[in-house]
Design a protein around this motif. Structure first.
Motif, PDB file in Angstrom:
ATOM      1  N   ASN A 285       9.252 -19.220   4.043  1.00 17.49           N
ATOM      2  CA  ASN A 285       9.608 -17.826   3.770  1.00 17.49           C
ATOM      3  C   ASN A 285       9.341 -16.906   4.955  1.00 17.49           C
ATOM      4  O   ASN A 285       9.852 -15.792   4.981  1.00 17.49           O
ATOM      5  CB  ASN A 285       8.826 -17.312   2.563  1.00 17.49           C
ATOM      6  N   PHE A 286       8.548 -17.357   5.928  1.00 15.09           N
ATOM      7  CA  PHE A 286       8.095 -16.475   6.996  1.00 15.09           C
ATOM      8  C   PHE A 286       8.485 -16.939   8.393  1.00 15.09           C
ATOM      9  O   PHE A 286       8.127 -16.308   9.369  1.00 15.09           O
ATOM     10  CB  PHE A 286       6.580 -16.284   6.874  1.00 15.09           C
ATOM     11  N   LEU A 287       9.240 -18.030   8.468  1.00 12.75           N
ATOM     12  CA  LEU A 287       9.747 -18.464   9.767  1.00 12.75           C
ATOM     13  C   LEU A 287      10.962 -17.613  10.123  1.00 12.75           C
ATOM     14  O   LEU A 287      11.716 -17.202   9.238  1.00 12.75           O
ATOM     15  CB  LEU A 287      10.144 -19.935   9.718  1.00 12.75           C
ATOM     16  N   PRO A 288      11.179 -17.368  11.411  1.00 16.21           N
ATOM     17  CA  PRO A 288      12.384 -16.626  11.802  1.00 16.21           C
ATOM     18  C   PRO A 288      13.636 -17.329  11.288  1.00 16.21           C
ATOM     19  O   PRO A 288      13.658 -18.550  11.132  1.00 16.21           O
ATOM     20  CB  PRO A 288      12.322 -16.645  13.333  1.00 16.21           C
ATOM     21  N   LYS A 289      14.668 -16.556  11.048  1.00 11.91           N
ATOM     22  CA  LYS A 289      15.901 -17.100  10.470  1.00 11.91           C
ATOM     23  C   LYS A 289      16.487 -18.242  11.290  1.00 11.91           C
ATOM     24  O   LYS A 289      17.107 -19.135  10.746  1.00 11.91           O
ATOM     25  CB  LYS A 289      16.940 -16.003  10.288  1.00 11.91           C
TER      26      LYS A 289
END
Length: 169
Positions: A144-148
């Motif tokens: 949920n918190f990794l860059p796209k």
């Protein structure tokens, strides 16, 4: 390879949108065509880690020797989970109590709207998730918190089926 794409600590500090699920049906809660959202800080973020450390220190200072064997009531379990989850809430979208739109300052009030029940099916999987369980589960999901560019599943919900977030509706 640029490994900044895997910086979940920095991404956790930015936060991610968690679509709130109905605590009984598990369906996304919508306001019209827009999902009701909690903006959640990742548990790996520096500020979340600092909040958890402060919470641990406070609990250690309050702990009595005979508390170790005492079983917690459901209310106590919920309260400790809500206390841990409140610093993870960065804000809301489309979430109201009456006419008042909620802000990050209302996190604990939101988390206390329903309680942890440990409602499990025959296989030991949760049938429903309280709001506090949803926030804690979502916060701990690194994807949920990794860059796209590292993952397309940045926004989602705290799925009842497992730890993988679902795509935002």
């Amino acid at each position: 390879m640029d490994f900044s794409a895997f910086n979940s600590r920095a991404g956790g500090e930015i936060g991610a949108d968690m679509t709130i699920l109905h605590p009984v049906t598990g369906e996304p809660i919508m306001q019209g065509k827009e999902p009701c959202v909690v903006i959640v800080r990742g548990s790996e973020s520096p500020s979340a880690q600092a909040a958890m450390q402060a919470l641990r220190k406070a609990r250690m200072a309050e702990k009595k020797a005979d508390d170790e064997d005492a079983e917690k009531s459901m209310a106590e379990l919920h309260a400790s989970m809500a206390e841990a989850a409140a610093p993870l809430v960065m804000g809301f979208r489309h979430v109201f109590l009456g006419d008042r739109e909620l802000t990050a300052a209302d996190a604990r009030e939101f988390l206390d709207l329903n309680m942890v029940t440990l409602d499990l099916d025959d296989e030991g999987k949760p049938r429903s998730l309280s709001f506090v369980e949803q926030v804690l589960r979502f916060s701990g999901q690194r994807a949920n918190f990794l860059p796209k560019r590292a993952t397309e599943q940045r926004s989602g919900s705290a799925s009842l089926a497992g730890s993988t977030p679902s795509a935002k509706p």
